[in-house]
Design a protein around this motif. Structure first.
Motif, PDB file in Angstrom:
ATOM      1  N   GLU A  15       0.768  -1.202   0.220  1.00  0.00           N
ATOM      2  CA  GLU A  15       0.237  -0.364  -0.206  1.00  0.00           C
ATOM      3  C   GLU A  15       0.983   1.715  -0.261  1.00  0.00           C
ATOM      4  O   GLU A  15       1.288   1.210   0.993  1.00  0.00           O
ATOM      5  N   LYS A  25      -3.195  -9.729  -1.205  1.00  0.00           N
ATOM      6  CA  LYS A  25      -3.824  -7.936  -1.603  1.00  0.00           C
ATOM      7  C   LYS A  25      -4.283  -8.686  -0.453  1.00  0.00           C
ATOM      8  O   LYS A  25      -4.923  -6.811  -0.735  1.00  0.00           O
ATOM      9  N   TYR A  26      -5.626  -9.031  -0.743  1.00  0.00           N
ATOM     10  CA  TYR A  26      -7.279  -8.528   0.151  1.00  0.00           C
ATOM     11  C   TYR A  26      -6.910  -8.490   1.723  1.00  0.00           C
ATOM     12  O   TYR A  26      -7.706  -7.586   2.070  1.00  0.00           O
ATOM     13  N   ILE A  27      -5.758  -8.870   2.277  1.00  0.00           N
ATOM     14  CA  ILE A  27      -5.334  -7.993   3.639  1.00  0.00           C
ATOM     15  C   ILE A  27      -5.418  -6.875   3.467  1.00  0.00           C
ATOM     16  O   ILE A  27      -5.438  -5.902   4.721  1.00  0.00           O
ATOM     17  N   GLU A  29      -6.377  -4.660   1.034  1.00  0.00           N
ATOM     18  CA  GLU A  29      -7.948  -4.039   0.911  1.00  0.00           C
ATOM     19  C   GLU A  29      -8.954  -3.659   1.810  1.00  0.00           C
ATOM     20  O   GLU A  29      -9.668  -2.866   2.308  1.00  0.00           O
ATOM     21  N   ASN A  30      -8.517  -4.800   3.214  1.00  0.00           N
ATOM     22  CA  ASN A  30      -9.708  -4.701   4.133  1.00  0.00           C
ATOM     23  C   ASN A  30      -9.093  -4.692   5.543  1.00  0.00           C
ATOM     24  O   ASN A  30      -9.924  -3.982   6.067  1.00  0.00           O
ATOM     25  N   ASN A  31      -7.863  -3.223   5.506  1.00  0.00           N
ATOM     26  CA  ASN A  31      -7.354  -2.888   6.299  1.00  0.00           C
ATOM     27  C   ASN A  31      -7.919  -1.210   6.171  1.00  0.00           C
ATOM     28  O   ASN A  31      -6.757  -0.562   6.090  1.00  0.00           O
ATOM     29  N   PHE A  32      -9.162  -1.466   6.648  1.00  0.00           N
ATOM     30  CA  PHE A  32      -9.021   0.236   6.886  1.00  0.00           C
ATOM     31  C   PHE A  32      -9.118   0.753   7.651  1.00  0.00           C
ATOM     32  O   PHE A  32      -9.248   2.136   7.263  1.00  0.00           O
ATOM     33  N   TYR A  33      -8.301   0.474   8.621  1.00  0.00           N
ATOM     34  CA  TYR A  33      -7.740   1.919   9.685  1.00  0.00           C
ATOM     35  C   TYR A  33      -6.718   1.975   9.796  1.00  0.00           C
ATOM     36  O   TYR A  33      -5.610   2.586  10.760  1.00  0.00           O
TER      37      TYR A  33
END
Length: 451
Positions: A15, A25-27, A29-33
């Motif tokens: 990122e 990649k999904y880790i 993508e899902n790390n909103f914070y």
């Protein structure tokens, strides 16, 4: 923005807004914070460090003629002790509340041509230590040719740290680092260091040029003598990396990384520790990855590191002394506005905005950016490759032997703590007010069997 990178056949997702990475990649993508440093805009007012480094160009004189040296004027001019004292008084009065201080006498010449001055500076720093109750470490890097056993003994008894410059292997070293009368120096330097008592405390600074050699063989050979090795590229000279050598160097770093992983998996951290122990270029990135650190600016030059030149002016680093724009003060004043301007330049990430690893790298050297009118593309290629290798090293070691990774994590934390207040020493001094700082530290070091 998530960017896919590949290193040694491993796909890594990064990122770019914060330097976070994963093989999934999904880790990301899902790390909103997660932090987004693209929106962070700090000023020099926000800059604070636990330590300060005050550098002094003792002299521009030298007994060698290294072909990549940035010092073009070796007339032997030196700085007198009173000028040094004035500079140090200014520095310590300007930055009175740091946890630890360093006085670096390396500069642009050969420090051991002025051994008497080195000892006088150390004595003056001890006087200051007793006033401020803080540790001031005096150190320098020399070329090693004048480092006799007698000289080393004097330095070590006074608690002065020193390293030597020794480039790669014997063949490459003797090509670039010869005496004024054109004599080879490698064997003499190795012999000198091996004759030094406690030479495990002597570091090795190695300059990489366009002459490529095996990093694996080099680290094996140098680690027989040194516990600290720092490989750094030559900059702004004809001997620096070129289009022909850069890819060869990256292949050598690939081989080095695989070697370090194999040894670390087996529990042999000797080689990786030599890089983590000091200021190695690759080691710096590995430490940042291990500790999950991010970097918004390239370096501390002119900010928490100042350099006194023999013209009485203060610059950001020894390599910057020919450039007026890198002057940040004189013997009477450290210029806050000049420091603030340099900080703002480093915070400007326009040249790096599309780079996936910009917050692990920190950006381009200010001097390099000035000379190249932007980023040096070869250095960007070099640094990015090393950062990806550092990520590869950490991911692979964690997956294959997490126990050994955790041991390496503890060591890396210990290295990082060295620039902070020694809490055990501080506690001992508070319990023994009968000692001044220097006396108390000597007693403490003897009790704890520290050199």
């Amino acid at each position: 923005m998530i960017i896919e990178e590949n290193i040694l056949d491993l796909d890594i997702y990064i990122e770019s807004s914060n330097g976070n990475f994963s093989i999934y990649k999904y880790i990301l993508e899902n790390n909103f914070y997660a932090n987004n440093y693209d929106y962070v805009n700090l000023s020099f007012y926000d800059y604070n460090t636990s330590s300060m480094v005050f550098c002094i160009n003792l002299s521009n004189g030298c007994n060698l003629k290294c072909d990549y040296c940035f010092n073009s004027n070796k007339n032997g001019k030196s700085i007198d002790l009173n000028t040094i004292k004035q500079y140090l008084d200014l520095c310590f009065n300007t930055y009175p509340n740091k946890e630890k201080y360093y006085v670096d006498l390396s500069g642009k010449g050969e420090p051991l041509l002025f051994l008497k001055t080195i000892l006088e500076v150390k004595e003056y720093c001890e006087t200051i230590s007793n006033k401020i109750n803080r540790e001031i470490l005096v150190s320098f890097v020399c070329n090693g040719t004048l480092l006799t056993k007698e000289v080393a003994d004097i330095l070590q008894k006074r608690g002065i740290l020193f390293g030597v410059s020794l480039d790669g292997n014997e063949l490459i070293h003797n090509k670039h680092r010869r005496t004024i009368d054109n004599k080879e120096t490698y064997k003499d330097i190795i012999e000198n260091v091996n004759n030094v008592p406690h030479h495990e405390y002597v570091g090795c600074a190695t300059t990489l040029t366009k002459d490529v050699f095996s990093l694996v063989n080099s680290i094996k050979e140098l680690s027989k003598t040194f516990n600290t090795i720092g490989y750094k590229p030559a900059r702004n000279c004809n001997e620096a990396f070129d289009d022909n050598s850069i890819d060869l160097w990256l292949k050598e770093y690939d081989k080095l990384t695989l070697f370090l992983i194999d040894e670390s998996i087996k529990g042999n951290h000797k080689y990786i520790k030599t890089l983590l122990n000091g200021d190695d270029y690759f080691g710096k990135f590995i430490k940042r990855i291990i500790l999950n650190q991010r970097c918004l600016i390239r370096c501390d030059g002119g900010l928490s590191r100042l350099t006194l030149n023999d013209d009485g002016n203060i610059y950001i680093c020894p390599s910057s002394i020919e450039y007026e724009e890198f002057k940040v003060g004189n013997l009477y004043l450290i210029d806050y506005s000049a420091q603030s301007k340099l900080f703002d330049i480093q915070m400007n990430r326009n040249y790096c905005k599309d780079c996936s690893v910009k917050y692990i790298c920190g950006g381009e050297c200010l001097i390099e950016k000035t000379l190249s009118k932007g980023n040096n593309k070869l250095m960007c290629k070099y640094k990015k490759h090393l950062i990806l290798l550092a990520i590869y090293f950490v991911i692979t070691l964690q997956n294959k032997n997490n126990f050994e990774f955790m041991k390496l994590l503890d060591f890396t934390k210990e290295v990082g703590s060295r620039s902070k207040l020694d809490k055990e020493l501080d506690k001992f001094l508070k319990e023994h007010p009968e000692y001044n700082f220097i006396e108390g530290k000597k007693v403490f070091d003897n009790l704890n069997k520290k050199y």
